[in-house]
Design an enzyme around this catalytic site. Structure first.
Site, mmCIF file in Angstrom:
data_model
loop_
_atom_site.group_PDB
_atom_site.id
_atom_site.type_symbol
_atom_site.label_atom_id
_atom_site.label_comp_id
_atom_site.label_asym_id
_atom_site.label_seq_id
_atom_site.Cartn_x
_atom_site.Cartn_y
_atom_site.Cartn_z
ATOM 1 N N SER A 195 -11.145 -0.747 -1.372
ATOM 2 C CA SER A 195 -9.879 -0.738 -0.628
ATOM 3 C C SER A 195 -10.077 -1.237 0.792
ATOM 4 O O SER A 195 -9.162 -1.827 1.379
ATOM 5 C CB SER A 195 -9.322 0.691 -0.549
ATOM 6 O OG SER A 195 -8.586 1.035 -1.679
ATOM 7 N N ASP B 164 0.830 -1.197 0.000
ATOM 8 C CA ASP B 164 0.000 0.000 0.000
ATOM 9 C C ASP B 164 0.866 1.249 0.000
ATOM 10 O O ASP B 164 1.952 1.260 -0.581
ATOM 11 C CB ASP B 164 -0.945 -0.030 1.212
ATOM 12 C CG ASP B 164 -2.276 0.619 0.924
ATOM 13 O OD1 ASP B 164 -2.317 1.854 0.794
ATOM 14 O OD2 ASP B 164 -3.288 -0.104 0.834
ATOM 15 N N HIS C 107 -3.630 5.768 3.788
ATOM 16 C CA HIS C 107 -4.373 4.663 3.174
ATOM 17 C C HIS C 107 -3.893 3.316 3.703
ATOM 18 O O HIS C 107 -4.689 2.469 4.127
ATOM 19 C CB HIS C 107 -4.240 4.740 1.659
ATOM 20 C CG HIS C 107 -5.148 3.821 0.901
ATOM 21 N ND1 HIS C 107 -4.811 2.533 0.583
ATOM 22 C CD2 HIS C 107 -6.400 4.015 0.405
ATOM 23 C CE1 HIS C 107 -5.802 1.968 -0.092
ATOM 24 N NE2 HIS C 107 -6.779 2.848 -0.211
#
Length: 480
Positions: free
Chosen positions: A429, A213, A255
């Protein structure tokens, strides 16, 4: 982060429908998150901004990206028409096919049409070559037009050589109502931390998960705001730590931390290693991300690799780099290595890779998103032939950097949001780490291999018919 749709119905029809409805894409015809009238061109505007974030980040690193259309061999002029992004002047090929490529460029006719020679460079994945192409003397694209000619001329089979695609995170995508990170209404995470009263002191016995990520915002680990991210469980090398400016949180910051937090909530006492594999605005070249995964396989020996990123591909061919990575690491023969990947956020049934490899390989699980009402989220990709399972991806709450964030996408562009260690976010996600966590918890509790644990998790799924997509879907994990 960024990516248009064909099989269900034409993309132009979808875009026109969204414009006529004058909404960001919700099934019910409105949105409590987007008050007031929306732009008729909102879908196009959002995609332009998202592609712009990637272009800017690559450019800052001295790199360039190009946009490919749904069909054709010319680069797009308007980023609203981008189907996928790729690296100009480069392709990926098998080592054994390099000779045939040289024959193509060294033919008498092509020596006049191209400048320079083919430069084939080995990657970290044995057998995978990154080839720098000779430049064309006409106005055709060095990658798209050349691949068509190589295939039409019979030098290589279709899909044997591919663009070096750009892989990007997918918290939000084309025709997707999932928001940029929002200030949560509650200080509690969702999904809530799963009770687990046993401490695993032997690190060798912990289930190992690698999150590929944007890196780890270290301040979240062991903090009062996100104590479920325990210091004994969540790790990142110095090169994988995400640097965040509190007064100006950058796009897609946090994220990877958010994803790791969701896994930690579902599967406590799991070792999670976060890789900063998407450094350019949440994106990276395909050739680079497989290098990162290869490093992770050698250094961390993960049993589950969680990837909340992907891309559409040229002619819907699978990612050549991932196929060779799997072959070299004998994924077909190893029940204890599993890739769990996001299905993407295009509201499309067009394959999104690496998730779409689930249709061909048992070592990939593809995850779509549902809302709490068990309906497929209006941003989620879908397709019974390649989406393995669905989990909630709407309005999850987890760890996020502290500071201020200025929205960069319409219709909220310019709005300033202040975060204090948690955020609310939506997208495939975040349904992906729910499934990753469910598999890891099953492995932890019952001593199963990754693939065997996935079979158990799949057996817990409930079947629902979704009228919008016209398919039965399989749903796992908590919903409310």
């Amino acid at each position: 982060m960024i990516e248009r749709e064909r099989p269900a119905f034409p993309i132009d029809f979808l875009k026109d429908l969204i414009r006529k409805l004058r909404i960001p894409g919700r099934r019910d015809g409105g949105s409590d998150r987007f008050p007031g009238p929306s732009s008729e061109n909102l879908a196009d505007d959002v995609l332009r901004v998202q592609v712009g974030v990637i272009r800017k980040a690559f450019k800052a690193a001295g790199l360039d990206v190009a946009g490919a259309p749904i069909e054709g061999k010319r680069r797009v002029v308007d980023d609203a028409d981008v189907r996928y992004l790729y690296r100009p002047g480069h392709i990926l090929a098998r080592r054994e096919d390099v000779g045939r490529l040289r024959e193509f460029f060294e033919s008498e006719e092509n020596q006049k049409r191209f400048r320079g020679k083919l430069d084939a460079r080995e990657t970290r994945v044995p057998g995978l070559v990154l080839a720098v192409l000779p430049s064309r003397t006409d106005e055709q694209d060095d990658v798209l037009a050349t691949l068509v000619e190589v295939e039409d001329g019979g030098f290589l089979e279709r899909g044997a050589a591919t663009p070096d695609h750009v892989v990007y995170v997918t918290p939000k995508g084309y025709l997707c109502p999932a928001t940029e990170p929002e200030v949560p209404r509650s200080r509690r995470p969702w999904p809530p931390p799963t009770p687990y009263d046993r401490e695993i002191t032997d690190e060798k016995t912990k289930i190992r998960v690698t999150v590929v990520d944007s890196g780890l915002w270290k301040d979240a680990v062991g903090s009062a705001e996100s104590p479920w991210l325990e210091t004994d469980d969540v790790f990142a090398g110095n090169e994988d730590l995400e640097q965040v400016i509190p007064t100006k949180i950058h796009e897609y910051a946090g994220h990877g931390t958010f994803v790791a937090g969701v896994i930690s909530c579902i599967a406590p006492e799991t070792r999670i290693d976060v890789e900063a594999a998407l450094p350019y605005g949440g994106a990276v070249f395909e050739s680079d991300i497989v290098d990162q995964i290869q490093d992770a396989l050698e250094e961390n020996k993960p049993q589950i690799i969680s990837i909340s990123a992907g891309t559409h591909t040229r002619d819907n061919h699978e990612l050549l780099s991932l196929v060779l990575l799997a072959q070299n690491n004998k994924f077909d023969e190893n029940d204890d290595v599993l890739i769990v990947a996001a299905a993407g956020n295009d509201s499309s049934n067009d394959p999104f890779y690496p998730a779409a490899s689930a249709k061909d390989y048992p070592w990939v699980v593809s995850v779509g998103s549902v809302d709490p009402d068990k309906k497929v989220s209006d941003f989620s990709n879908f397709g019974k032939d390649w989406v393995s399972v669905y989990a909630r991806g709407r309005n999850l709450v987890n760890a996020f950097p502290k500071g201020t964030y200025t929205c960069h996408e319409p219709p909220n562009k310019g709005k300033v949001r202040k975060f204090d260690g948690l955020a609310q976010w939506s997208g495939t996600s975040f349904s992906t780490p729910i499934v990753t966590g469910l598999i890891a918890a099953e492995m932890r509790d019952n001593g199963l291999t990754a693939r065997a644990a996935w079979d158990v998790v799949r057996q817990t799924a409930i079947t629902e018919y979704d009228a919008r997509i016209g398919e039965d879907i399989q749903i796992v994990g908590p919903l409310t």
